[in-house]
Design a protein around this motif. Structure first.
Motif, PDB file in Angstrom:
ATOM      1  N   ARG A  94     -10.839  15.732  -7.270  1.00  0.00           N
ATOM      2  CA  ARG A  94     -10.567  16.236  -5.922  1.00  0.00           C
ATOM      3  C   ARG A  94      -9.838  15.196  -5.076  1.00  0.00           C
ATOM      4  O   ARG A  94      -8.926  15.534  -4.316  1.00  0.00           O
ATOM      5  N   VAL A  95     -10.236  13.935  -5.179  1.00  0.00           N
ATOM      6  CA  VAL A  95      -9.584  12.884  -4.385  1.00  0.00           C
ATOM      7  C   VAL A  95      -8.120  12.779  -4.805  1.00  0.00           C
ATOM      8  O   VAL A  95      -7.217  12.708  -3.966  1.00  0.00           O
ATOM      9  N   LYS A  96      -7.878  12.833  -6.101  1.00  0.00           N
ATOM     10  CA  LYS A  96      -6.499  12.691  -6.574  1.00  0.00           C
ATOM     11  C   LYS A  96      -5.633  13.884  -6.161  1.00  0.00           C
ATOM     12  O   LYS A  96      -4.467  13.719  -5.789  1.00  0.00           O
ATOM     13  N   ALA A  97      -6.238  15.055  -6.222  1.00  0.00           N
ATOM     14  CA  ALA A  97      -5.477  16.251  -5.818  1.00  0.00           C
ATOM     15  C   ALA A  97      -5.128  16.183  -4.329  1.00  0.00           C
ATOM     16  O   ALA A  97      -4.002  16.474  -3.920  1.00  0.00           O
ATOM     17  N   ALA A  98      -6.096  15.753  -3.516  1.00  0.00           N
ATOM     18  CA  ALA A  98      -5.854  15.671  -2.073  1.00  0.00           C
ATOM     19  C   ALA A  98      -4.799  14.607  -1.777  1.00  0.00           C
ATOM     20  O   ALA A  98      -3.912  14.802  -0.935  1.00  0.00           O
ATOM     21  N   ALA A  99      -4.890  13.493  -2.505  1.00  0.00           N
ATOM     22  CA  ALA A  99      -3.931  12.397  -2.292  1.00  0.00           C
ATOM     23  C   ALA A  99      -2.519  12.875  -2.613  1.00  0.00           C
ATOM     24  O   ALA A  99      -1.556  12.534  -1.926  1.00  0.00           O
ATOM     25  N   GLY A 153      -7.357  13.569   4.429  1.00  0.00           N
ATOM     26  CA  GLY A 153      -7.738  13.608   3.019  1.00  0.00           C
ATOM     27  C   GLY A 153      -9.245  13.727   2.857  1.00  0.00           C
ATOM     28  O   GLY A 153      -9.740  14.464   1.998  1.00  0.00           O
ATOM     29  N   ARG A 154      -9.973  12.993   3.691  1.00  0.00           N
ATOM     30  CA  ARG A 154     -11.427  13.041   3.632  1.00  0.00           C
ATOM     31  C   ARG A 154     -11.963  14.454   3.824  1.00  0.00           C
ATOM     32  O   ARG A 154     -12.995  14.822   3.295  1.00  0.00           O
ATOM     33  N   GLU A 182      -0.251   6.554  -3.971  1.00  0.00           N
ATOM     34  CA  GLU A 182      -0.028   5.128  -4.239  1.00  0.00           C
ATOM     35  C   GLU A 182      -0.821   4.217  -3.300  1.00  0.00           C
ATOM     36  O   GLU A 182      -0.819   3.006  -3.447  1.00  0.00           O
ATOM     37  N   LEU A 183      -1.521   4.824  -2.350  1.00  0.00           N
ATOM     38  CA  LEU A 183      -2.271   4.012  -1.377  1.00  0.00           C
ATOM     39  C   LEU A 183      -3.763   3.976  -1.679  1.00  0.00           C
ATOM     40  O   LEU A 183      -4.539   3.358  -0.960  1.00  0.00           O
ATOM     41  N   LEU A 184      -4.181   4.649  -2.751  1.00  0.00           N
ATOM     42  CA  LEU A 184      -5.616   4.860  -2.964  1.00  0.00           C
ATOM     43  C   LEU A 184      -6.442   3.582  -3.061  1.00  0.00           C
ATOM     44  O   LEU A 184      -7.613   3.554  -2.716  1.00  0.00           O
ATOM     45  N   SER A 185      -5.820   2.496  -3.508  1.00  0.00           N
ATOM     46  CA  SER A 185      -6.606   1.276  -3.668  1.00  0.00           C
ATOM     47  C   SER A 185      -6.523   0.356  -2.456  1.00  0.00           C
ATOM     48  O   SER A 185      -7.135  -0.695  -2.425  1.00  0.00           O
ATOM     49  N   ARG A 186      -5.752   0.763  -1.451  1.00  0.00           N
ATOM     50  CA  ARG A 186      -5.644  -0.086  -0.255  1.00  0.00           C
ATOM     51  C   ARG A 186      -6.836   0.079   0.674  1.00  0.00           C
ATOM     52  O   ARG A 186      -7.509   1.091   0.667  1.00  0.00           O
ATOM     53  N   HIS A 199     -14.337  -1.419   5.155  1.00  0.00           N
ATOM     54  CA  HIS A 199     -14.605  -2.195   3.937  1.00  0.00           C
ATOM     55  C   HIS A 199     -14.370  -1.368   2.680  1.00  0.00           C
ATOM     56  O   HIS A 199     -14.492  -1.855   1.578  1.00  0.00           O
ATOM     57  N   MET A 200     -14.040  -0.090   2.846  1.00  0.00           N
ATOM     58  CA  MET A 200     -13.812   0.750   1.667  1.00  0.00           C
ATOM     59  C   MET A 200     -12.323   0.985   1.460  1.00  0.00           C
ATOM     60  O   MET A 200     -11.559   1.012   2.424  1.00  0.00           O
ATOM     61  N   THR A 201     -11.955   1.225   0.223  1.00  0.00           N
ATOM     62  CA  THR A 201     -10.560   1.570  -0.063  1.00  0.00           C
ATOM     63  C   THR A 201     -10.318   3.020   0.384  1.00  0.00           C
ATOM     64  O   THR A 201     -11.256   3.741   0.702  1.00  0.00           O
ATOM     65  N   VAL A 202      -9.051   3.382   0.344  1.00  0.00           N
ATOM     66  CA  VAL A 202      -8.691   4.758   0.685  1.00  0.00           C
ATOM     67  C   VAL A 202      -9.443   5.722  -0.231  1.00  0.00           C
ATOM     68  O   VAL A 202     -10.034   6.705   0.214  1.00  0.00           O
ATOM     69  N   TYR A 203      -9.451   5.395  -1.520  1.00  0.00           N
ATOM     70  CA  TYR A 203     -10.140   6.246  -2.494  1.00  0.00           C
ATOM     71  C   TYR A 203     -11.608   6.403  -2.113  1.00  0.00           C
ATOM     72  O   TYR A 203     -12.139   7.508  -2.039  1.00  0.00           O
TER      73      TYR A 203
END
Ligand code: ADP
Length: 626
Positions: A114-119, A146-147, A126-130, A90-94
């Protein structure tokens, strides 16, 4: 950033499954180490012990020099990626990537950064909101990675992270993970049962079998110089052919008769023959290994009948049958469409690339061995090796089992541990540098010892200067030396040994002799001693552990004497030492001043059952009047 050290680590699960034995490894900072081996060999258990998800039964784990055995998993600064990468659906990639940090109350801005750097590193920006269901398998695996990356751990543990992916994706993700390691510059420990994955990913590979480390080395060295039959056949595809052979000398030339290939004879080139570790193998049965790519077709006089051909584009693999041989014999050649099945083919071995293994121990006996082994004898605190006699450090002597003295034994050490420079606490022996063989990652250097047949081999860096014909001192750190009896059981212990000594009271009555030692009274038919106080010395290898009468029956040992509690003493074990097919148990016996140690069969572990009885037959001890 961290180094990880495992020292004599054991894992025994409840119920006595010995999953990992004596795991000893130093992983350097930023290294990428792969644990590989067949299913059930203890890879995951080892990884889980490093992570803190599994208790360490015995031994020590250090991360950055700090003892970790009792440290909670969350405080070890380690991240683990599993095969099944359960993302929150139920959560997005981000959100999935940020979740762990949120739980740790990391400030929002920092989480975002940190999330953006790992992504970015993983190329999933480009997948962070999926949501996970809108991702492919490979993308999900990246999110799982990434987690862990966002946590910036000191050590990454990866447990078969690619095994749920299809073959093509697996290959792609392999190089992704290698790249990730380069970018992150962090210590990676990766578990896989797939030898190709191991060979293509690690700086160093740890090959495991049945809970034991078989060999640790670079992929190239494992392939070029497997230290035993298991490693030789586990790595390489198709796997190495193994042939029953017998070595013999024809004049000055070393040859082998191939017993299961129609009795054909092959000849070793001189440089290869020199590398036979021990002349005792001449005239003996050995196992000869040859990789499929080192068999040359259409020449020579070994006859093979091609049962199946696989043309794989750039290579052809021939599965052949040879006279007197049950297993198929496999040949790999550059692609050749003219070769068909149901044809006979003559082949020859490229003898530069032949391996030899001991028929029983399966250890490599040509080239750099798993362990250098030389005949020796210990007498009055002195070790005799060929013509040399060296006084042993008393501390080393205090680690020797009773059976180590005054008899033929073998002194063994891993070639990696031999030093040409003086090191503290080491045994010094003099050797002559005989010859060198160039390998891809190192040079193999062979020494002779006066009065000893065969060679003592070690590895030297390619840039180290080697003076042929020169006498040099070799330093063997005592801690690394193993002594073996002729049954290949280790006869030096990890811990100091004390005499199995106590004080006993002897009392005769009604034709029986009662021997009271500590809290136990042992009862025997008349032993012929007078009543009184005695010194009692137990022999190291004549007592037998008994867990229950059920166990005795199960083992087929229906012996009324053993079942009788009057023939047993109670012991409290605090450690054990695997000697091979024997086990040394360190125990406390009531009434004894020091700890005792007993050699018993290696079919149980004291770790899960530290209190037990030992059956004491009448010939298991010696009584001396005080
Ligand atoms: P690998 O990862 O190499 O496949 P594991 O480390 O999972 O091997 O298992 C090593 C051995 O320990 C196997 O014999 C396995 O059956 C046993 N084992 C693993 N986990 C447990 C457990 N929780 N309880 C008892 N035995 C276990």
């Amino acid at each position: 950033m961290a180094d990880v050290t495992l020292k004599h680590v054991f894992k025994v699960y409840d119920g006595g499954v010995r999953a990992v034995s004596d795991f000893d490894l130093e992983i350097k900072d930023k290294e990428f180490v792969v644990f590989v081996g067949p299913s059930g060999c203890g890879k995951s258990t080892t990884l889980r012990m490093i992570a803190g998800l599994e208790e360490i039964t015995a031994g020590q784990l250090y991360i950055d020099g700090e003892l970790m055995n009792e440290v909670e998993p969350k405080n070890r600064d380690i991240a683990m990626v599993f095969q099944s990468y359960a993302l929150y659906p139920h959560m997005t990639v981000y959100e999935n990537m940020a979740f762990g940090l949120k739980l740790r109350h990391v400030p929002k801005d920092e989480i975002d950064q940190r999330v953006k750097a790992a992504a970015e590193i993983l190329e999933i920006s480009e997948l962070l909101s999926r949501k996970p269901k809108a991702l492919s398998g490979g993308q999900r695996q990246r999110v799982a990675l990434g987690r862990t990356i966002v946590r910036d751990p000191k050590v990454f543990l990866l447990d078969e992270p690619l095994s749920n992916l299809d073959a093509k994706l697996r290959v792609a993700m392999r190089s992704e993970i290698t790249k990730l390691h380069d970018k992150l510059q962090t210590t990676f420990i990766y578990v896989t049962h797939d030898q190709t994955e191991a060979m293509t990913m690690g700086n160093r590979i740890v090959v495991m079998k049945d809970g034991f480390v078989q060999q640790v080395d670079t992929p190239i060295t494992l392939f070029e110089d497997p230290s035993n039959l298991f490693v030789a056949t586990f790595l390489g595809s198709p796997q190495m052919n193994i042939v029953d052979a017998e070595l013999f000398m024809d004049g000055k030339t070393l040859k082998a008769k191939l017993n299961d290939v129609d009795g054909m004879v092959v000849t070793f080139p001189e440089v290869k023959a020199k590398q036979l570790a021990n002349k005792k193998y001449i005239g003996q049965k050995v196992l000869l290994g040859i990789r499929p790519e080192h068999v040359i077709p259409n020449q020579g006089n070994l006859n093979a009948f091609i049962e199946v051909v696989e043309h794989l584009g750039d290579e052809s693999i021939l599965y052949t049958k040879m006279e007197n041989r049950k297993e198929q014999f496999i040949i790999k050649i550059p692609f050749n469409s003219k070769i068909h099945s149901n044809e006979a083919v003559n082949v020859e071995f490229n003898m530069e690339h032949v391996y030899l293994f001991d028929y029983e121990t399966h250890k490599a006996i040509m080239g750099i061995p798993a362990e250098d082994e030389i005949p020796a004898m210990v007498k009055d605190g002195v070790i005799h090796v060929g013509e040399q006699a060296v006084v042993l450090d008393p501390d080393f002597v205090s680690h020797l089992l009773d059976e180590a003295f005054n008899t033929d034994i073998n002194l063994a050490i891993k070639p990696d541990y031999i030093s040409l420079e003086e090191v503290a606490n080491s045994l010094k022996i003099t050797a002559k540098l005989e010859f060198v063989e160039q390998k891809t990652d190192y040079q193999a250097v062979y020494f002779s010892l006066k009065g000893v047949e065969g060679y003592f081999a070690m590895k030297m860096r390619n840039d180290e200067k080697v003076n042929l014909g020169k006498e040099v001192d070799l330093y063997l750190p005592y801690q690394r030396i193993k002594l073996y009896n002729l049954d290949h059981n280790k006869i030096n212990s990890r811990e100091e040994l004390f005499a199995n000594h106590g004080i006993a009271m002897v009392k005769n009555a009604g034709g029986k002799t009662k021997v009271t030692v500590g809290g136990s009274t042992l009862v025997y038919d008349d032993l012929g001693y007078e009543d009184g106080e005695y010194d009692i010395d137990f022999y190291q290898d004549r007592l037998m552990p008994i867990y229950s009468n059920k166990m005795i029956k199960k083992a087929g040992l229906v012996n009324p004497e053993m079942e009788n509690p009057k023939n047993r003493i109670r012991v409290f074990a605090y450690d054990e030492d695997v000697l091979g097919d024997k086990l040394l148990v360190y125990v406390a016996v009531k009434g004894f001043i020091n700890y005792s140690s007993f050699v018993v069969d290696n079919n149980f572990s004291v770790y899960k059952m530290p209190k037990f009885d030992m059956y004491v037959p009448a010939d298991a001890f010696k009584l001396t009047r005080r």
